[in-house]
Design a protein around this motif. Structure first.
Motif, PDB file in Angstrom:
ATOM      1  N   UNK A  95       0.802  -1.232   0.000  1.00  0.00           N
ATOM      2  CA  UNK A  95       0.000   0.000   0.000  1.00  0.00           C
ATOM      3  C   UNK A  95       0.832   1.278   0.000  1.00  0.00           C
ATOM      4  N   UNK A  96       1.957   1.284   0.703  1.00  0.00           N
ATOM      5  CA  UNK A  96       2.792   2.483   0.748  1.00  0.00           C
ATOM      6  C   UNK A  96       3.356   2.797  -0.626  1.00  0.00           C
ATOM      7  N   UNK A 170      -4.235   6.353   8.221  1.00  0.00           N
ATOM      8  CA  UNK A 170      -5.607   5.964   8.582  1.00  0.00           C
ATOM      9  C   UNK A 170      -5.870   4.586   7.985  1.00  0.00           C
ATOM     10  N   UNK A 171      -6.437   3.695   8.776  1.00  0.00           N
ATOM     11  CA  UNK A 171      -6.721   2.337   8.310  1.00  0.00           C
ATOM     12  C   UNK A 171      -8.107   2.267   7.707  1.00  0.00           C
ATOM     13  N   UNK A 175      -6.248  -1.621   5.517  1.00  0.00           N
ATOM     14  CA  UNK A 175      -5.058  -1.121   4.830  1.00  0.00           C
ATOM     15  C   UNK A 175      -4.775   0.295   5.314  1.00  0.00           C
ATOM     16  N   UNK A 176      -3.508   0.575   5.613  1.00  0.00           N
ATOM     17  CA  UNK A 176      -3.124   1.895   6.090  1.00  0.00           C
ATOM     18  C   UNK A 176      -2.825   2.822   4.917  1.00  0.00           C
ATOM     19  N   UNK A 177      -3.412   4.036   4.956  1.00  0.00           N
ATOM     20  CA  UNK A 177      -3.182   5.046   3.929  1.00  0.00           C
ATOM     21  C   UNK A 177      -2.775   6.343   4.608  1.00  0.00           C
TER      22      UNK A 177
END
Length: 322
Positions: A95-96, A170-171, A175-177
């Motif tokens: 995701x990063x 923020x999840x 998934x963390x964004x």
């Protein structure tokens, strides 16, 4: 169209099998991970037990068959260093990198295409010449040097933006964004700008070349003769005709950026796949290296397939042939 989809799917299977063999053999030829995993003063028995535990005592062909069997089941093995499933490790970092890549490529496209169209529509204006001069800098200056300058100016000297890290996240759906928070956006801005400059220059020059070619065609001449405004001509005639090469470059640049954002992630300490593969190479973490390269191969296969579908959507002649 169905025959085309089946043909591309079979081609993708063959490509993946060939790439799996090349990746496995290439990674196998790089050093001995046991030298990194075990202390030099370890006993011979500990060394032999570790080799057997990771299956490195088997012949190469048996290791490859075992690798294919796990790959068919979606199992990419366990990381030697992190001692966790490789797939979970890669998905935790994806995701990063995906966020950074989308910000860079989308920003470069949304800004570069209009600027390139303007430069192609008004090629002799001072603004157009200035844009083309800046695009040459985008091609010429190394990415790592631009990144260091951005950190020096905006993080060290001015103190406006952070120099590295991902910031607050923020999840969403597990998934963390980081782009959903103000602190995350501040951390995202510098690496995204650094990663997008080369793509911005490419999009500008591509859009300019396409616009220069299209404005000289009979299509544009007839549109002007019918009384259509210049804005309407650019939007309804020029942009659709230059969209196919732009879609091609967008897809390929998105794939290459997602796969090889190593320099930017290293400079800005961005916790993505690029930073992970550098750490894996340094520690000879073979399962992670193989998983990363297989992910890159699958990514380009999927992107090329989506580009073909986009061609069919943009050009009716392609749909008619298929």
């Amino acid at each position: 169209m169905l025959g085309f989809l089946i043909q591309r799917f079979l081609q993708a299977i063959v490509v993946l099998v060939v790439i799996a063999a090349l990746v496995f053999l290439g990674v196998f030829a790089i050093g001995n991970p046991i030298d990194v995993l075990i202390s030099p003063d370890a006993t011979q028995q500990i060394r032999l037990d570790t080799i057997a535990r990771y299956g490195l005592d088997q012949p190469l062909w048996q290791q490859y068959l075992a690798f294919l069997g796990r790959l068919a089941q979606g199992d990419l093995g366990r990381s030697f260093v992190f001692n966790m499933p490789v797939l979970d490790l890669v998905l935790s970092r994806l995701p990063a990198t995906l966020e950074l890549t989308l910000a860079a490529v989308a920003g470069a496209t949304l800004l570069g295409v209009p600027l390139g169209m303007f430069a192609g529509y008004r090629p002799h204006s001072k603004v157009a010449k200035l844009l083309m001069g800046l695009s040459i800098l985008g091609f010429s200056v190394p990415t790592f040097w631009i990144g260091l300058v951005l950190i020096l100016v905006f993080a060290v000297s001015l103190g406006w933006l952070p120099a590295g890290g991902r910031g607050e996240t923020v999840t969403v759906l597990g998934v963390e964004w980081s782009f959903l928070t103000l602190d995350g956006l501040k951390h995202l801005l510098l690496p995204a700008v650094n990663l997008s400059l080369f793509k911005l220059a490419m999009m500008m020059r591509l859009a300019r070349a396409g616009t220069r070619e299209i404005v000289l065609t009979d299509t544009v001449k007839f549109a002007r003769a019918s009384g259509q405004s210049e804005w309407t001509i650019l939007r309804h005639h020029v942009l659709p005709l230059i969209s196919i090469p732009i879609v091609t470059v967008f897809g390929l640049e998105f794939g290459s950026t997602l796969a090889f954002a190593v320099v930017t992630e290293t400079i800005f300490s961005w916790p993505g796949l690029g930073k992970l593969i550098i750490e894996s190479i340094q520690s000879l973490d073979r399962p992670v290296m193989v998983a990363y390269l297989m992910l890159v191969a699958c990514l380009f296969i999927v992107i090329n397939f989506l580009i073909d579908l986009a061609y069919a959507a943009l050009d009716p002649r392609i749909r008619a042939r298929r």
